[in-house]
Design a protein around this motif. Structure first.
Motif, PDB file in Angstrom:
ATOM      1  N   LYS A   1      -5.930  11.833   2.271  1.00 33.79           N
ATOM      2  CA  LYS A   1      -4.924  11.070   1.524  1.00 33.79           C
ATOM      3  C   LYS A   1      -5.601   9.973   0.710  1.00 33.79           C
ATOM      4  CE  LYS A   1      -0.793  12.296   3.447  1.00 33.79           C
ATOM      5  NZ  LYS A   1       0.005  13.129   2.614  1.00 33.79           N
ATOM      6  N   GLY A   2      -5.009   9.714  -0.435  1.00 37.09           N
ATOM      7  CA  GLY A   2      -5.441   8.601  -1.260  1.00 37.09           C
ATOM      8  C   GLY A   2      -4.417   7.487  -1.170  1.00 37.09           C
ATOM      9  N   TYR A   3      -4.849   6.268  -1.449  1.00 34.78           N
ATOM     10  CA  TYR A   3      -3.952   5.113  -1.348  1.00 34.78           C
ATOM     11  C   TYR A   3      -4.139   4.197  -2.542  1.00 34.78           C
ATOM     12  CZ  TYR A   3      -3.271   6.624   3.443  1.00 34.78           C
ATOM     13  OH  TYR A   3      -2.953   7.367   4.551  1.00 34.78           O
TER      14      TYR A   3
ATOM     15  N   ASN B   1      -0.609  -2.030  -4.731  1.00 32.87           N
ATOM     16  CA  ASN B   1       0.070  -2.612  -5.897  1.00 32.87           C
ATOM     17  C   ASN B   1      -0.301  -1.868  -7.174  1.00 32.87           C
ATOM     18  OD1 ASN B   1       1.212  -4.612  -4.214  1.00 32.87           O
ATOM     19  ND2 ASN B   1      -0.613  -5.876  -4.421  1.00 32.87           N
ATOM     20  N   SER B   2      -0.186  -0.559  -7.148  1.00 32.96           N
ATOM     21  CA  SER B   2      -0.436   0.348  -8.276  1.00 32.96           C
ATOM     22  C   SER B   2      -1.914   0.486  -8.649  1.00 32.96           C
ATOM     23  CB  SER B   2       0.353  -0.090  -9.518  1.00 32.96           C
ATOM     24  OG  SER B   2       1.727  -0.091  -9.226  1.00 32.96           O
ATOM     25  N   ARG B   3      -2.810  -0.119  -7.898  1.00 35.91           N
ATOM     26  CA  ARG B   3      -4.254   0.002  -8.162  1.00 35.91           C
ATOM     27  C   ARG B   3      -4.849   0.914  -7.097  1.00 35.91           C
ATOM     28  NH1 ARG B   3      -8.161  -4.265  -6.556  1.00 35.91           N
ATOM     29  NH2 ARG B   3     -10.119  -3.236  -6.955  1.00 35.91           N
ATOM     30  N   VAL B   4      -5.562   1.950  -7.523  1.00 38.15           N
ATOM     31  CA  VAL B   4      -6.137   2.908  -6.583  1.00 38.15           C
ATOM     32  C   VAL B   4      -7.229   2.223  -5.765  1.00 38.15           C
ATOM     33  CG1 VAL B   4      -7.435   5.062  -6.355  1.00 38.15           C
ATOM     34  CG2 VAL B   4      -5.622   4.883  -8.060  1.00 38.15           C
ATOM     35  N   ILE B   5      -7.065   2.264  -4.428  1.00 33.50           N
ATOM     36  CA  ILE B   5      -8.099   1.710  -3.554  1.00 33.50           C
ATOM     37  C   ILE B   5      -8.910   2.817  -2.891  1.00 33.50           C
ATOM     38  CG2 ILE B   5      -6.971  -0.498  -3.160  1.00 33.50           C
ATOM     39  CD1 ILE B   5      -5.920   0.553  -0.510  1.00 33.50           C
ATOM     40  N   ARG B   6      -8.338   4.027  -2.853  1.00 34.61           N
ATOM     41  CA  ARG B   6      -9.075   5.197  -2.402  1.00 34.61           C
ATOM     42  C   ARG B   6      -8.416   6.427  -3.023  1.00 34.61           C
ATOM     43  NH1 ARG B   6      -9.484   7.001   3.794  1.00 34.61           N
ATOM     44  NH2 ARG B   6      -7.608   8.185   3.323  1.00 34.61           N
ATOM     45  N   PRO B   7      -9.172   7.173  -3.853  1.00 31.19           N
ATOM     46  CA  PRO B   7      -8.570   8.370  -4.449  1.00 31.19           C
ATOM     47  C   PRO B   7      -8.358   9.447  -3.390  1.00 31.19           C
ATOM     48  CG  PRO B   7     -10.888   8.229  -5.019  1.00 31.19           C
ATOM     49  CD  PRO B   7     -10.544   6.969  -4.273  1.00 31.19           C
ATOM     50  N   ALA B   8      -7.388  10.321  -3.634  1.00 30.81           N
ATOM     51  CA  ALA B   8      -7.131  11.451  -2.739  1.00 30.81           C
ATOM     52  C   ALA B   8      -8.221  12.494  -2.974  1.00 30.81           C
ATOM     53  CB  ALA B   8      -5.765  12.048  -3.025  1.00 30.81           C
ATOM     54  N   LYS B   9      -8.784  13.038  -1.897  1.00 26.38           N
ATOM     55  CA  LYS B   9      -9.784  14.099  -2.005  1.00 26.38           C
ATOM     56  C   LYS B   9      -9.027  15.420  -1.973  1.00 26.38           C
ATOM     57  CE  LYS B   9     -13.531  11.413  -0.150  1.00 26.38           C
ATOM     58  NZ  LYS B   9     -14.617  11.312   0.803  1.00 26.38           N
ATOM     59  N   VAL B  10      -9.216  16.218  -3.037  1.00 27.37           N
ATOM     60  CA  VAL B  10      -8.349  17.373  -3.241  1.00 27.37           C
ATOM     61  C   VAL B  10      -9.115  18.642  -3.609  1.00 27.37           C
ATOM     62  CG1 VAL B  10      -6.413  15.921  -3.977  1.00 27.37           C
ATOM     63  CG2 VAL B  10      -7.998  16.812  -5.683  1.00 27.37           C
ATOM     64  N   ILE B  11      -8.387  19.771  -3.510  1.00 27.70           N
ATOM     65  CA  ILE B  11      -8.844  21.069  -4.005  1.00 27.70           C
ATOM     66  C   ILE B  11      -8.007  21.361  -5.240  1.00 27.70           C
ATOM     67  CG2 ILE B  11      -9.016  23.531  -3.534  1.00 27.70           C
ATOM     68  CD1 ILE B  11      -9.228  22.827  -0.553  1.00 27.70           C
TER      69      ILE B  11
ATOM     70  N   VAL C   1       0.853  -1.191   0.000  1.00 27.20           N
ATOM     71  CA  VAL C   1       0.000   0.000   0.000  1.00 27.20           C
ATOM     72  C   VAL C   1       0.889   1.242   0.000  1.00 27.20           C
ATOM     73  CG1 VAL C   1      -1.778   1.285   1.273  1.00 27.20           C
ATOM     74  CG2 VAL C   1      -1.822  -1.222   1.255  1.00 27.20           C
ATOM     75  N   GLU C   2       0.577   2.173  -0.895  1.00 24.79           N
ATOM     76  CA  GLU C   2       1.343   3.419  -0.987  1.00 24.79           C
ATOM     77  C   GLU C   2       0.378   4.594  -1.000  1.00 24.79           C
ATOM     78  OE1 GLU C   2       4.267   3.559  -4.157  1.00 24.79           O
ATOM     79  OE2 GLU C   2       4.146   1.380  -4.297  1.00 24.79           O
ATOM     80  N   GLN C   3       0.852   5.737  -0.484  1.00 28.67           N
ATOM     81  CA  GLN C   3       0.062   6.957  -0.543  1.00 28.67           C
ATOM     82  C   GLN C   3       0.145   7.537  -1.949  1.00 28.67           C
ATOM     83  OE1 GLN C   3       1.551   9.538   2.539  1.00 28.67           O
ATOM     84  NE2 GLN C   3       0.219   8.642   4.074  1.00 28.67           N
ATOM     85  N   ILE C   4      -0.939   8.172  -2.364  1.00 27.27           N
ATOM     86  CA  ILE C   4      -0.969   8.834  -3.666  1.00 27.27           C
ATOM     87  C   ILE C   4      -0.506  10.271  -3.468  1.00 27.27           C
ATOM     88  CG2 ILE C   4      -2.491   9.682  -5.503  1.00 27.27           C
ATOM     89  CD1 ILE C   4      -4.258   7.207  -4.986  1.00 27.27           C
TER      90      ILE C   4
END
Length: 186
Positions: free
Chosen positions: A151-153, A156-166, A114-117
């Motif tokens: 934060k988004g995560y 293995n390179s597949r987005v499991i939760r997008p980052a909520k952004v401005i 798992v990695e942060q986006i």
């Protein structure tokens, strides 16, 4: 003399009947063997389905156990930090303990793929980011992420939760060559 041709025909018919009966017996035996083989294959397939679903359940249970075991040390550290929070003389000591646990959790997640986006300062990408608001900052590029709400995560390179952004949105220049667009979505 008519008896001889009739006897020959009767003998030929009997021979032909015996040959046909042998062929029927051979085909019946072949059919029975194929049917038994089909039954064995069906039973093997049923056993395979049961075994594979059991193996999948066991594998999932093992993976859950492994993940939980890797998280438990961070939980222990939270417990120690909370127990020492009352004794600590400053908030800085408590904040330092929480930061250590936060880093430990990130490390655990990273060990599981798992990695942060990355979001802030990056161009907006709807596959990795979810736009919550648009703001205008003239000193930044149009369509760039200004802030990160959450934060988004990715796993293995597949987005499991997008980052909520401005996202930065620079309005079209008035009086220029481009026609002014109206926003009917409000």
């Amino acid at each position: 003399m008519k008896d001889k041709p009739e006897k020959k025909t009767a003998v030929k018919t009997r021979v032909k009947l015996e040959q046909l009966q042998q062929q029927i017996d051979r085909l019946q035996k072949e059919k029975d063997e194929l049917f038994a083989k089909l039954q064995r294959i069906g039973a093997d397939y049923d056993n395979f389905q049961k075994r594979s679903s059991r193996q999948l359940a066991d594998s999932l249970a093992y993976e859950k156990e492994t993940l939980i075991k890797t998280i438990l040390p961070a939980l222990d550290n939270f417990e120690h930090t909370l127990a020492n929070a009352e004794k600590s003389e400053s908030v800085d000591v408590l904040a330092k303990g929480v930061k250590i646990i936060y880093d430990q959790l990130l490390s655990i997640l990273k060990s599981h793929g798992v990695e942060q986006i990355e979001a802030a300062g990056e161009p907006f990408d709807p596959a990795r980011h979810e736009a919550m608001l648009q703001k205008t900052q003239q000193d930044k590029e149009d369509g760039v992420v200004l802030e990160e709400y959450q934060k988004g995560y990715k796993l293995n390179s597949r987005v499991i939760r997008p980052a909520k952004v401005i996202v930065n949105k620079i309005p079209a220049a008035q009086g220029g060559d481009e026609p002014e667009q109206e926003n009917d979505s409000q």
